[in-house]
Design a protein around this motif. Structure first.
Motif, PDB file in Angstrom:
ATOM      1  N   LYS A  84       0.818  -1.213   0.000  1.00  0.00           N
ATOM      2  CA  LYS A  84       0.000   0.000   0.000  1.00  0.00           C
ATOM      3  C   LYS A  84       0.850   1.262   0.000  1.00  0.00           C
ATOM      4  N   GLY A  85       2.202   1.118   0.248  1.00  0.00           N
ATOM      5  CA  GLY A  85       3.140   2.235   0.106  1.00  0.00           C
ATOM      6  C   GLY A  85       2.711   3.540   0.754  1.00  0.00           C
ATOM      7  N   ALA A  86       2.815   3.635   2.072  1.00  0.00           N
ATOM      8  CA  ALA A  86       2.244   4.764   2.806  1.00  0.00           C
ATOM      9  C   ALA A  86       3.298   5.781   3.210  1.00  0.00           C
ATOM     10  N   ALA A  87       4.209   6.145   2.273  1.00  0.00           N
ATOM     11  CA  ALA A  87       5.351   6.989   2.636  1.00  0.00           C
ATOM     12  C   ALA A  87       4.966   8.307   3.323  1.00  0.00           C
ATOM     13  N   PRO A  88       3.947   9.062   2.840  1.00  0.00           N
ATOM     14  CA  PRO A  88       3.647  10.323   3.538  1.00  0.00           C
ATOM     15  C   PRO A  88       3.246  10.100   4.998  1.00  0.00           C
ATOM     16  N   ALA A  89       2.454   9.055   5.259  1.00  0.00           N
ATOM     17  CA  ALA A  89       2.053   8.766   6.636  1.00  0.00           C
ATOM     18  C   ALA A  89       3.274   8.393   7.490  1.00  0.00           C
ATOM     19  N   LEU A  90       4.188   7.634   6.908  1.00  0.00           N
ATOM     20  CA  LEU A  90       5.393   7.251   7.651  1.00  0.00           C
ATOM     21  C   LEU A  90       6.204   8.481   8.026  1.00  0.00           C
ATOM     22  N   THR A  91       6.367   9.380   7.061  1.00  0.00           N
ATOM     23  CA  THR A  91       7.156  10.587   7.301  1.00  0.00           C
ATOM     24  C   THR A  91       6.555  11.409   8.438  1.00  0.00           C
ATOM     25  N   ALA A  92       5.246  11.581   8.419  1.00  0.00           N
ATOM     26  CA  ALA A  92       4.570  12.350   9.472  1.00  0.00           C
ATOM     27  C   ALA A  92       4.724  11.663  10.827  1.00  0.00           C
ATOM     28  N   TYR A  93       4.593  10.345  10.839  1.00  0.00           N
ATOM     29  CA  TYR A  93       4.733   9.585  12.086  1.00  0.00           C
ATOM     30  C   TYR A  93       6.145   9.725  12.653  1.00  0.00           C
ATOM     31  N   LEU A  94       7.149   9.611  11.783  1.00  0.00           N
ATOM     32  CA  LEU A  94       8.536   9.731  12.252  1.00  0.00           C
ATOM     33  C   LEU A  94       8.819  11.136  12.775  1.00  0.00           C
ATOM     34  N   ASP A  95       8.248  12.146  12.119  1.00  0.00           N
ATOM     35  CA  ASP A  95       8.416  13.501  12.635  1.00  0.00           C
ATOM     36  C   ASP A  95       7.776  13.636  14.015  1.00  0.00           C
ATOM     37  N   GLY A  96       6.626  12.988  14.206  1.00  0.00           N
ATOM     38  CA  GLY A  96       5.978  12.990  15.519  1.00  0.00           C
ATOM     39  C   GLY A  96       6.850  12.339  16.589  1.00  0.00           C
ATOM     40  N   LEU A  97       7.498  11.249  16.221  1.00  0.00           N
ATOM     41  CA  LEU A  97       8.419  10.581  17.155  1.00  0.00           C
ATOM     42  C   LEU A  97       9.550  11.523  17.555  1.00  0.00           C
ATOM     43  N   ARG A  98      10.141  12.186  16.544  1.00  0.00           N
ATOM     44  CA  ARG A  98      11.277  13.080  16.806  1.00  0.00           C
ATOM     45  C   ARG A  98      10.879  14.231  17.736  1.00  0.00           C
ATOM     46  N   LEU A  99       9.621  14.652  17.633  1.00  0.00           N
ATOM     47  CA  LEU A  99       9.157  15.794  18.433  1.00  0.00           C
ATOM     48  C   LEU A  99       8.539  15.353  19.757  1.00  0.00           C
ATOM     49  N   SER A 100       8.427  14.057  20.002  1.00  0.00           N
ATOM     50  CA  SER A 100       7.806  13.593  21.245  1.00  0.00           C
ATOM     51  C   SER A 100       8.744  13.860  22.421  1.00  0.00           C
ATOM     52  N   ARG A 101       8.158  13.953  23.615  1.00  0.00           N
ATOM     53  CA  ARG A 101       8.931  14.393  24.771  1.00  0.00           C
ATOM     54  C   ARG A 101      10.017  13.393  25.146  1.00  0.00           C
ATOM     55  N   PRO A 102      11.267  13.851  25.162  1.00  0.00           N
ATOM     56  CA  PRO A 102      12.363  12.944  25.538  1.00  0.00           C
ATOM     57  C   PRO A 102      12.456  12.781  27.058  1.00  0.00           C
TER      58      PRO A 102
END
Lengths: 331, 331
Positions: free
Chosen positions: A271-289
């Motif tokens: 299903k190749g969901a690259a835009p969703a993956l990119t947004a999810y990874l950005d969310g991870l990077r911005l999540s509280r450390p």
């Protein structure tokens, strides 16, 4: 500075009989490892490789003999070729097959050390493809609850396209590399208990004793399980040796009989969901450390930023290594 | 006793509209988890599943709609089917394809919880095939260095044929299961620091607080990387949700929108070195352990011996669960 080192490495490989393209590719792999701050997979590997070329244990002209044993399964005899040459040749063939099969794999024996695995999955990600690469090695790791070195460090890399910051995982299944233990020994610094056992199988903090013993797997029983899975999977499919019988990535006396396994997948077959993956990874990077000073990272982020810094600032090679390479050039 | 529980589970599923074959397969999966000492994936899952069948969130007649998007890539819409029914149906199709392609994969969305992954790779190993199964879940795990639950427990199983004791790895990429944390809470026993953070993101030894927080990945950065790779790989290929948006394996209010990914490989497409693997694994088992009382084990050994003991001695179900199932039978 990277360009100067690249020219030096290429010339050295060329002078030992490597094809121009093969020399350039092998040099690029070593330089890219240096740029990512991974000197254990960088130019310090070159003198051994040159000796292997001189002795005929590595063939700088071989590309690997590739046979499709089934429509999506490529059997590769590496013909003693340089690791990156054989791998990139196999990857090209897998890629050509994907429009038909969606996934294709290559099992490789008889190729030299393929070095930093991230190199290959990054290349695939640039082509919009998912890649998994596994490799085996000499026995350096003890089983969980064991004391004998009976597994390779058995690294795995996984690359998944995601915008301009793809996911790039590259890990050894040992808790630490033998290179890091050697580095502690050189500096006279003890290693943490749990990293290794000595030759008698006792847990040790002495890095010198650890070098004749065995390294622990990462992540206890789970990491051991993963490392063992890679050991078995690669040997079963590539027909390569199991690690207690492996030679040829750390010496210049034996042909390299470890194995490598490549998986290439076209996300568009799924299903190749690259835009969703990119947004999810950005969310991870911005999540509280846990520690405000250390943001959450996605595998690949660290290597990318180290590479950018090294391109701006240059690579510093240890002086003895630079001397050694310069002497080899004159030889 | 296992037979009695199997009949009870099958009858309960049957009474909620499952096909006889589907009911038998789903019951077998739950019983096999009980036999291996994995009650978190056993009959305690059944009441929720029955409720899901009653509400139409699970369809006991669906097999999954399978389409070959490419020659070796099976796209599967699970049609809300029972997890094991959809997976075993897809596995059958992959197996039929292997003589042609050597490797084949299935990406599954819209299927219910597939339970203990070892079940599927064991079945493949009995057929002489290598299998890898991955699955995603609700967000329960925090990234390495993070504090928010943003990854599933994302388990992976790998099965490799090796004589009568195949290699069977089945691990969650969390350091511990939420079930184990719940069990500590029930018993009023603290959890080790490092297992979890509380809702505010602080490391906690309180199992009650941990249940509203997040579990750590296993093996620090490496285990986190592996769990995240599974998260991305499955979502990209199956078109399933990323874990912060996943529902339906722990509730009876939502359709299950996690994903599953299966890889099946014919070792005969490669060099297929089963005798060598078996000898190597026996050597591992006989190698000197760290603790003389605990021999080195190969993944799969523990589950096999627990299963043999349970078949001889029977399964003991917690009384409240047995009562609940009996009441559901009368309902």
């Amino acid at each position: 500075m990277p360009d100067q080192l690249r020219s030096l490495a290429t010339a050295l490989l060329d002078s030992r009989g490597a094809d121009p393209q093969a020399a350039a590719l092998q040099a690029d792999l070593l330089i890219e490892a240096e740029l990512r701050g991974l000197p254990s997979h960088g130019l310090q590997r070159l003198p051994l490789l040159l000796s292997r070329l001189e002795k005929g244990l590595a063939d700088g002209r071989a590309q690997g003999a590739c046979t499709w044993s089934r429509k999506a399964f490529l059997d590769v005899d590496g013909e003693r070729g340089l690791g990156p040459v054989v791998v990139m040749n196999a990857m090209r063939r897998l890629k050509q097959k994907l429009p038909e099969t969606g996934i294709a794999v290559a099992a490789i024996r008889n190729a030299n050390h393929i070095g930093m695995l991230a190199y290959y999955v990054e290349a695939a990600a640039r082509d919009g493809l998912i890649a998994i690469v596994m490799s085996t090695s000499e026995a350096l790791v003890h089983p969980f609850g064991g004391t004998k070195a009976m597994l390779g460090t058995n690294p795995i890399a996984i690359g998944i396209p995601a915008g301009d910051r793809p996911f790039v995982l590259d890990l050894a299944t040992s808790v630490v590399s033998m290179g890091k233990i050697r580095n502690h020994a050189l500096r006279g610094v003890p290693i943490p208990l749990g990293w290794a056992v000595d030759a008698d199988g006792h847990p040790t903090a002495d890095p010198v004793a650890a070098q004749t013993g065995a390294i622990a797997p990462f992540g206890d029983a789970k990491g051991y399980g993963l490392g063992l899975a890679i050991e078995l999977l690669v040997a079963a499919l590539a027909g390569s040796a199991l690690s207690p019988d492996v030679h040829g990535t750390l010496d210049d006396d034996h042909a390299a009989n470890k194995g490598d396994f490549l998986i290439l997948i076209d996300p568009d077959a799924g299903k190749g969901a690259a835009p969703a993956l990119t947004a999810y990874l950005d969310g991870l990077r911005l999540s509280r450390p846990l520690d405000a000073a250390r943001p959450v990272a996605v595998p690949g982020d660290g290597a990318r930023s180290r590479r950018a810094a090294a391109i701006a600032e240059g690579i510093t090679l240890p002086h003895p290594l630079f001397e050694q390479l310069t002497a080899l050039e004159a030889a």
